[in-house]
Enzyme design. Structure first.
Site, PDB file in Angstrom:
ATOM      1  N   ARG A   1       0.848  -1.208   0.000  1.00  0.00           N
ATOM      2  CA  ARG A   1       0.000   0.000   0.000  1.00  0.00           C
ATOM      3  C   ARG A   1       0.878   1.251   0.000  1.00  0.00           C
ATOM      4  NH1 ARG A   1      -2.339  -3.747   3.447  1.00  0.00           N
ATOM      5  NH2 ARG A   1      -4.496  -4.319   2.971  1.00  0.00           N
TER       6      ARG A   1
ATOM      7  N   HIS B   1      -3.280   0.563   8.575  1.00  0.00           N
ATOM      8  CA  HIS B   1      -3.830  -0.356   7.566  1.00  0.00           C
ATOM      9  C   HIS B   1      -2.694  -0.804   6.651  1.00  0.00           C
ATOM     10  CE1 HIS B   1      -6.684  -2.210   4.928  1.00  0.00           C
ATOM     11  NE2 HIS B   1      -6.434  -1.396   3.921  1.00  0.00           N
TER      12      HIS B   1
ATOM     13  N   ASN C   1      -5.594   4.436  -0.449  1.00  0.00           N
ATOM     14  CA  ASN C   1      -4.369   3.978   0.222  1.00  0.00           C
ATOM     15  C   ASN C   1      -3.141   4.801  -0.160  1.00  0.00           C
ATOM     16  OD1 ASN C   1      -4.943   1.789   1.953  1.00  0.00           O
ATOM     17  ND2 ASN C   1      -5.344   0.461   0.186  1.00  0.00           N
TER      18      ASN C   1
HETATM   19  N1  NAD Z   1      -8.947   1.398   2.975  1.00  0.00           N
HETATM   20  C1  NAD Z   1      -9.093   0.173   2.530  1.00  0.00           C
HETATM   21  O1  NAD Z   1      -9.337  -0.743   3.303  1.00  0.00           O
HETATM   22  C2  NAD Z   1      -9.001  -0.113   1.051  1.00  0.00           C
HETATM   23  C3  NAD Z   1      -9.404  -1.344   0.525  1.00  0.00           C
HETATM   24  C4  NAD Z   1      -9.307  -1.559  -0.852  1.00  0.00           C
HETATM   25  C5  NAD Z   1      -8.802  -0.554  -1.691  1.00  0.00           C
HETATM   26  N2  NAD Z   1      -8.406   0.628  -1.135  1.00  0.00           N
HETATM   27  C6  NAD Z   1      -7.896   1.735  -1.966  1.00  0.00           C
HETATM   28  O2  NAD Z   1      -8.992   2.454  -2.513  1.00  0.00           O
HETATM   29  C7  NAD Z   1      -8.559   3.150  -3.690  1.00  0.00           C
HETATM   30  C8  NAD Z   1      -9.556   2.934  -4.832  1.00  0.00           C
HETATM   31  O3  NAD Z   1      -9.595   1.581  -5.206  1.00  0.00           O
HETATM   32  P1  NAD Z   1     -10.453   1.121  -6.488  1.00  0.00           P
HETATM   33  O4  NAD Z   1     -10.304  -0.342  -6.574  1.00  0.00           O
HETATM   34  O5  NAD Z   1     -11.805   1.744  -6.456  1.00  0.00           O
HETATM   35  O6  NAD Z   1      -9.596   1.820  -7.660  1.00  0.00           O
HETATM   36  P2  NAD Z   1     -10.082   2.202  -9.141  1.00  0.00           P
HETATM   37  O7  NAD Z   1      -8.849   2.437  -9.941  1.00  0.00           O
HETATM   38  O8  NAD Z   1     -11.060   1.201  -9.636  1.00  0.00           O
HETATM   39  O9  NAD Z   1     -10.856   3.595  -8.926  1.00  0.00           O
HETATM   40  C9  NAD Z   1     -10.205   4.747  -8.527  1.00  0.00           C
HETATM   41  C10 NAD Z   1     -10.832   5.902  -9.300  1.00  0.00           C
HETATM   42  O10 NAD Z   1     -10.291   7.132  -8.795  1.00  0.00           O
HETATM   43  C11 NAD Z   1     -10.311   8.027  -9.891  1.00  0.00           C
HETATM   44  N3  NAD Z   1      -9.518   9.231  -9.662  1.00  0.00           N
HETATM   45  C12 NAD Z   1      -8.189   9.420  -9.875  1.00  0.00           C
HETATM   46  N4  NAD Z   1      -7.867  10.700  -9.582  1.00  0.00           N
HETATM   47  C13 NAD Z   1      -8.994  11.318  -9.182  1.00  0.00           C
HETATM   48  C14 NAD Z   1      -9.314  12.639  -8.757  1.00  0.00           C
HETATM   49  N5  NAD Z   1      -8.371  13.586  -8.664  1.00  0.00           N
HETATM   50  N6  NAD Z   1     -10.593  12.913  -8.433  1.00  0.00           N
HETATM   51  C15 NAD Z   1     -11.539  11.977  -8.516  1.00  0.00           C
HETATM   52  N7  NAD Z   1     -11.310  10.710  -8.895  1.00  0.00           N
HETATM   53  C16 NAD Z   1     -10.056  10.388  -9.238  1.00  0.00           C
HETATM   54  C17 NAD Z   1      -9.798   7.167 -11.054  1.00  0.00           C
HETATM   55  O11 NAD Z   1     -10.079   7.776 -12.316  1.00  0.00           O
HETATM   56  C18 NAD Z   1     -10.540   5.875 -10.815  1.00  0.00           C
HETATM   57  O12 NAD Z   1     -11.748   5.791 -11.542  1.00  0.00           O
HETATM   58  C19 NAD Z   1      -7.145   2.628  -3.974  1.00  0.00           C
HETATM   59  O13 NAD Z   1      -6.193   3.568  -3.500  1.00  0.00           O
HETATM   60  C20 NAD Z   1      -7.069   1.338  -3.169  1.00  0.00           C
HETATM   61  O14 NAD Z   1      -5.745   1.003  -2.802  1.00  0.00           O
HETATM   62  C21 NAD Z   1      -8.492   0.859   0.203  1.00  0.00           C
END
Ligand code: NAD
Length: 311
Positions: free
Chosen positions: A91, A178, A123
């Site tokens: 992460r 995390h 993340n």
């Molecule tokens: N906290 C947790 O427990 C946890 C669990 C799983 C994933 N995550 C994290 O969540 C995040 C999203 O995961 P995902 O699978 O949905 O990814 P994803 O790539 O499917 O979606 C992310 C979206 O964010 C958009 N984006 C990029 N820059 C942006 C901006 N400035 N404004 C608005 N939108 C923007 C992208 O275009 C994309 O559509 C990742 O960083 C992932 O590591 C966290």
């Protein structure tokens, strides 16, 4: 009473599932926001989901957008903007890319959604939520990170499968950052009140703890990107607790100002979530070994925050 407005920042895998859940639960109207390049994706998912409501008979407005004006005045903002992990990445490897994104998002949240309760998912979680609070200047009560509900869910599943009990009867706690140093707290895990230490041998319990720590990575390895169903559900549990003033007690990344001996840090601790947001950080007793693990986790989070300050 007017309908609540829920702005979902990022219309990717988690964002889409969040919109589906929020609509199904009729928590309010949804704005599914993404960058201009992904406006079609946001609009397409929104339209598909509104049609889904017509089929399943639930009613919520869902609007896809790449304009922050559409997010204005949101009651809840859930942030998934950023990139997810690919196999082999930690992460923390996402820090420099996602930090730029979260800074941009936070500036807009500050001006367009000044009264919102903000749940960060992107993340590396603890550093991202710290940055969100720093830039918005919102009170700590209104900025929280989602990780503990998800990590505890993973822990609960593995424990339930080990003892052959229903996941409904397992309660588990995962604290700390995390990341690889998260602390699944076995002393507070029970199956309908029975401590798991009475039901699972120490070596098997340790293997479950390790599997929980690597729970996200296990899925990334299988499908080439991060999990999204359970992460979205976990954030919706938190949003619902706020919107319905449920006073849920859940582990979440909360701002610590001396609690557990840590200052100026976001990390997973038990909190009470209600209409005021993070209404209370709950302090629990930990064994010396658990506290040592939490200290290690806090150091890892602090390192990330320090690294963010230099970027
Ligand atoms: N906290 C947790 O427990 C946890 C669990 C799983 C994933 N995550 C994290 O969540 C995040 C999203 O995961 P995902 O699978 O949905 O990814 P994803 O790539 O499917 O979606 C992310 C979206 O964010 C958009 N984006 C990029 N820059 C942006 C901006 N400035 N404004 C608005 N939108 C923007 C992208 O275009 C994309 O559509 C990742 O960083 C992932 O590591 C966290």
């Amino acid at each position: 009473m007017s309908r609540k407005k829920i702005a979902l920042i990022g219309a990717g895998n988690i964002g889409g599932e969040l919109a589906a859940l929020v609509a199904r639960k009729e928590l309010g109207d949804v704005v599914l926001f993404d960058i201009p390049d992904k406006e079609g994706l946001a609009k397409g998912k929104a339209l598909d989901l509104e049609q889904n409501g017509a089929v399943l008979s639930h009613d919520a407005g869902i609007k896809g957008s790449s304009s922050w004006d559409d997010c204005a005045g949101a009651d809840v903002v859930i942030v998934t903007a950023g990139v997810p992990r690919k196999p082999g990445m930690s992460r923390d490897d996402l820090l420099s890319i996602n930090l730029k994104i979260i800074r941009n998002v936070a500036e807009n949240v500050k001006t367009k959604c000044p009264n919102a309760f903000v749940i960060v998912i992107s993340n590396p979680l603890d550093a991202m939520v710290y940055e969100m609070k720093k830039i918005t200047g919102f009170p700590a009560q209104r900025v929280v990170g989602m990780a503990g509900v998800l990590d505890a869910g993973r822990f609960q599943l593995f424990l339930a499968r080990e003892v052959g009990a229903s996941v409904k009867d397992v309660r588990a706690m995962v604290l700390g950052g995390h990341g690889d140093t998260m602390v699944p707290v076995t002393s507070y895990c029970t199956i309908y009140g029975v401590p798991v230490t009475q039901l699972i041998a120490p070596d098997k319990l340790q293997a479950i703890v390790e599997r929980t720590r690597n729970g996200g990575g296990e899925i990334v390895k299988l499908m080439g990107t991060s999990a999204y169903y359970a992460p979205a559900s976990a954030a919706v549990v938190m949003a619902e607790a706020f919107l319905k003033d449920q006073k849920r007690v859940v582990p979440a990344a909360a701002y610590l100002d001396g609690e557990y001996g840590y200052k100026d840090l976001y990390m997973g601790v038990p909190v009470v979530l209600g209409a005021k947001g993070v209404e209370r950080v709950v302090t629990i007793n930990l064994t010396a070994e658990e506290k040592a693990m939490l200290d290690k986790s806090a150091s890892a989070v602090r390192e990330l925050i320090e690294a963010s300050k230099k970027l």
